[in-house]
Motif scaffolding. Structure first.
Motif, short mmCIF file in Angstrom:
data_model
loop_
_atom_site.label_atom_id
_atom_site.label_comp_id
_atom_site.label_asym_id
_atom_site.label_seq_id
_atom_site.Cartn_x
_atom_site.Cartn_y
_atom_site.Cartn_z
N ALA A 57 0.83 -1.21 0.00
CA ALA A 57 0.00 0.00 0.00
C ALA A 57 0.87 1.26 0.00
O ALA A 57 0.59 2.22 -0.73
CB ALA A 57 -0.94 0.00 1.20
N VAL A 58 1.92 1.25 0.79
CA VAL A 58 2.83 2.41 0.84
C VAL A 58 3.48 2.61 -0.53
O VAL A 58 3.57 3.75 -1.02
CB VAL A 58 3.89 2.21 1.95
CG1 VAL A 58 5.02 3.23 1.81
CG2 VAL A 58 3.25 2.31 3.32
N ASP A 59 3.92 1.52 -1.15
CA ASP A 59 4.56 1.63 -2.47
C ASP A 59 3.63 2.26 -3.51
O ASP A 59 4.08 2.98 -4.40
CB ASP A 59 5.01 0.25 -2.97
CG ASP A 59 6.22 -0.28 -2.22
OD1 ASP A 59 6.86 0.50 -1.47
OD2 ASP A 59 6.51 -1.48 -2.35
N LEU A 60 2.33 1.98 -3.38
CA LEU A 60 1.35 2.54 -4.32
C LEU A 60 0.74 3.85 -3.83
O LEU A 60 -0.15 4.41 -4.47
CB LEU A 60 0.23 1.52 -4.58
CG LEU A 60 0.63 0.25 -5.33
CD1 LEU A 60 -0.54 -0.73 -5.39
CD2 LEU A 60 1.12 0.59 -6.73
N GLU A 61 1.18 4.30 -2.66
CA GLU A 61 0.65 5.52 -2.03
C GLU A 61 -0.85 5.43 -1.81
O GLU A 61 -1.61 6.37 -2.09
CB GLU A 61 1.04 6.75 -2.86
CG GLU A 61 2.54 6.94 -2.98
CD GLU A 61 2.94 8.14 -3.83
OE1 GLU A 61 2.05 8.77 -4.45
OE2 GLU A 61 4.14 8.45 -3.86
N LEU A 62 -1.28 4.27 -1.28
CA LEU A 62 -2.70 4.03 -1.00
C LEU A 62 -2.95 4.14 0.50
O LEU A 62 -2.13 3.71 1.31
CB LEU A 62 -3.12 2.64 -1.49
CG LEU A 62 -2.96 2.38 -2.99
CD1 LEU A 62 -3.28 0.92 -3.30
CD2 LEU A 62 -3.84 3.32 -3.79
N ASP A 63 -4.11 4.67 0.85
CA ASP A 63 -4.51 4.81 2.25
C ASP A 63 -5.42 3.63 2.59
O ASP A 63 -6.61 3.63 2.24
CB ASP A 63 -5.24 6.14 2.44
CG ASP A 63 -5.59 6.40 3.89
OD1 ASP A 63 -5.00 5.75 4.79
OD2 ASP A 63 -6.46 7.25 4.15
N ILE A 64 -4.84 2.63 3.25
CA ILE A 64 -5.58 1.43 3.64
C ILE A 64 -5.38 1.22 5.13
O ILE A 64 -4.27 1.38 5.66
CB ILE A 64 -5.08 0.20 2.85
CG1 ILE A 64 -5.35 0.39 1.35
CG2 ILE A 64 -5.75 -1.08 3.35
CD1 ILE A 64 -4.82 -0.73 0.46
#
Length: 161
Positions: free
Chosen positions: A91-98
């Motif tokens: 998620a961090v690599d894709l800059e996603l807020d999960i």
């Protein structure tokens, strides 16, 4: 996001280096994950602007797909801390807020609102009926829809539960 683009992004996610057999850990491939979530969104409107929970998130593929398709909130739940760490890194690599939660789905006491549950649960080859435990909890939690992958060879077991 277009289907092929979604599949490509999901294909770049890190996968299990040492899957835990006892937890029936296996990656959800980008082909099936992208099609499952793309269909949920584009045919039924069950992802964008929704709260989506990914039960037994593993590497986080389904949750990442939901976030990429515009879910308002994604909650990824897994019993295994190593899986949650890997899913969080993805998620961090894709800059996603999960949001990540460590919990045994069978003991989940959910108080929040969830529109849609997505999951690729353990098939029940190690512990018979565990797939139905996941499905039962998903049906209790989701207010709108449940999308779940199951193995056909465990169907007979699942029907008798």
């Amino acid at each position: 996001m277009k289907l092929k683009q979604l599949e490509s992004v999901l294909g770049d996610l890190e996968q299990f280096s040492n899957p835990k057999v006892e937890l029936e850990q296996y990656p959800t491939g980008p082909h099936i994950a992208s099609r499952m979530l793309y269909t949920a969104e584009n045919s039924f409107g069950d992802v964008s602007n929704k709260v989506v929970a990914d039960f037994g998130c593993g590497c986080g593929t389904l949750g990442a797909a939901a976030a990429l398709l515009g879910a308002d909130q994604v909650i990824a739940i897994d019993i295994d801390s190593d899986s949650l760490e890997l899913a969080s890194e993805n998620a961090v690599d894709l800059e996603l807020d999960i949001d990540f939660v460590q919990c045994d789905i069978r003991n989940l006491e959910w108080r929040g609102h969830v529109d849609t549950v997505v999951m690729n649960p353990p098939f029940g080859t190690r512990k018979k009926g565990v797939d139905m435990d996941f499905l039962s909890m998903a049906l209790k939690v989701a207010s709108q829809a449940v999308y779940s992958l199951h193995k056909t060879s465990t169907r007979e077991v699942s029907r008798s539960v």
